[in-house]
Design a protein around this motif. Structure first.
Motif: not given
Length: 424
Positions: A241-256, A266-267, A282-287
């Motif tokens: 539901d849009g929220l990362g599970l415990p330990g999951v990292s979400i990042r946005i690369d090169r946002p507009d 990642g996680g 990218i930065h250790g996280l899955l692209a």
């Protein structure tokens, strides 16, 4: 970690290619393979026996490690990707990843449960459910048609009632895993299907976007829906539901300027790599190749609220149609929101002007009275008008009314086949 899960060999065992049948036989086979794989006694590469011969050959090649390649330590299972965005690849799942993912997901949902799988056996969601159920020795059943035919709501509900009765008799909660098209057909089918779905502790839906109207319809029926996001490389859903599970990292690369960019994940459930090389990081996280943005989860936009991932399609979803840029994912969502559509897929096809034309393949909802299909011409005209009103004239797709969409072995729509058929 239990003693039975401790690796017992210092050297990696050879990779075994295993053909997995559909339905309950496939789930039973996987349940038997999982303990030895987690214990380091075997490395199993999975091929769906229920796929067409040519597809099976392609998947077998994908899950076979490239000559001279090194699998990561703890490699346990090699699962093919769906192939929905290109040729399938073999994803190497490690024992640590499988156990870590099961632990995190159970923590997020309040513990293990019994499972009914609507998705085919050789998929990350099916494997994840088996891993989660194993910690509590809970039953895992498969809808009898998973991977072996078109979706039949009546047989699924019969299997669901049997699984729910067994779980309730054992004092266990029960969950099920579906794709959005299956959920829509179940809610349309009547015969107490919605009431049966509402008995599940949760109904996990993944494999693609779930429209807001479908989610609202499920909520109105009392169905506890969980919209999941993930891929084989994350061993299934790692965002609920849009929220990362415990330990999951979400990042946005090169946002507009609107905050939209490539989604990075990642996680503890991140795969060890592919059979033919490492993951793209990218930065250790899955692209992921998907695009999205992070927005406050609270409705009032409070700055201290957790951030929710809002997806907006893949990076290659924007194509030129008649000189205008059109978001294919937005068109597909608009088509899928139409009340007369049970399932749909929108594909861009090369046009003579060097751009693209959009083609919507739609499966209409059966008429409530006699099961006959709605008038195809009227439906096509209404769809084009509705999409044009929301997204503009260039976004109006050509419409092909079909009885069913072609599926890949993992249950996702075979978009490439649709493009090939339309290009002939």
């Amino acid at each position: 970690m239990s003693a039975s899960d401790e690796p017992r060999t210092s050297e990696r065992p050879p990779v075994e290619i295993v053909a997995v049948p559909g339905g309950g036989d496939g789930v039973a086979l996987l349940a038997g393979l999982l303990p030895a794989a987690l214990a380091g006694e075997r490395v199993v590469a999975l091929v769906p026996a229920y796929a067409e011969a040519g597809v099976r050959a392609t998947i077998r090649q994908a899950v076979t490690p490239v000559q001279g390649s090194m699998l990561p330590p703890g490699a346990a299972i090699i699962c093919p990707t769906s192939g929905s965005t290109g040729r399938p690849r073999g994803v190497v799942l490690t024992a640590e990843q499988i156990r870590g993912a099961a632990r995190v997901r159970d923590e997020a949902q309040g513990g293990p449960s019994a499972w009914l799988l609507g998705v085919p056996p050789v998929t990350a969601p099916a494997l994840a459910a088996l891993a989660r159920a194993r910690t509590a020795e809970a039953p895992v059943a498969s809808w009898r048609g998973a991977g072996v035919g078109g979706f039949d709501p009546a047989s699924f509900i019969a299997d669901a009632r049997a699984l729910l009765a067994a779980a309730e008799g054992a004092g266990l909660r029960a969950r099920t895993s579906l794709v959005a098209a299956q959920l829509r057909l179940l809610l349309l089918s009547g015969d107490g299907a919605a009431d049966t779905l509402a008995r599940f502790d949760s109904v996990l839906v993944g494999g693609g976007p779930t429209s807001p109207s479908l989610a609202a319809q499920a909520a109105a029926a009392g169905v506890r829906l969980v919209r999941t996001y993930g891929m084989t490389e994350t061993f299934g859903g790692c965002v609920y539901d849009g929220l990362g599970l415990p330990g999951v990292s979400i990042r946005i690369d090169r946002p507009d300027p609107d905050g939209v960019g490539q989604v990075l994940l990642g996680g503890p459930m991140l795969a060890g790599g592919y059979t033919d090389g490492p993951l793209r990081l990218i930065h250790g996280l899955l692209a992921t190749g998907d695009r999205g943005r992070l927005v406050p989860a609270a409705a009032d936009g409070a700055t201290d609220a957790p951030l929710r991932l809002e997806l907006s399609g893949r990076g290659d979803d924007v194509v030129t149609v008649g000189g205008a840029n059109v978001d294919v994912a937005a068109v597909a969502q608009a088509v899928g929101e139409h009340p007369g559509i049970a399932d749909c897929a929108v594909v861009p096809v090369a046009a003579q002007d060097g751009g693209h034309r959009l083609v919507a393949f739609v499966v209409p909802v059966p008429a409530a009275s006699d099961g006959a299909m709605l008038n195809a011409d009227d439906l096509a005209a209404d769809l084009r008008s509705a999409v044009g009103d929301v997204l503009g004239r260039a976004a109006r797709p050509e419409v092909r009314v079909v009885p069913a969409l072609p599926l890949l072995p993992g249950g996702k729509v075979d978009h490439q086949r649709l493009v090939e058929e339309e290009s002939r």
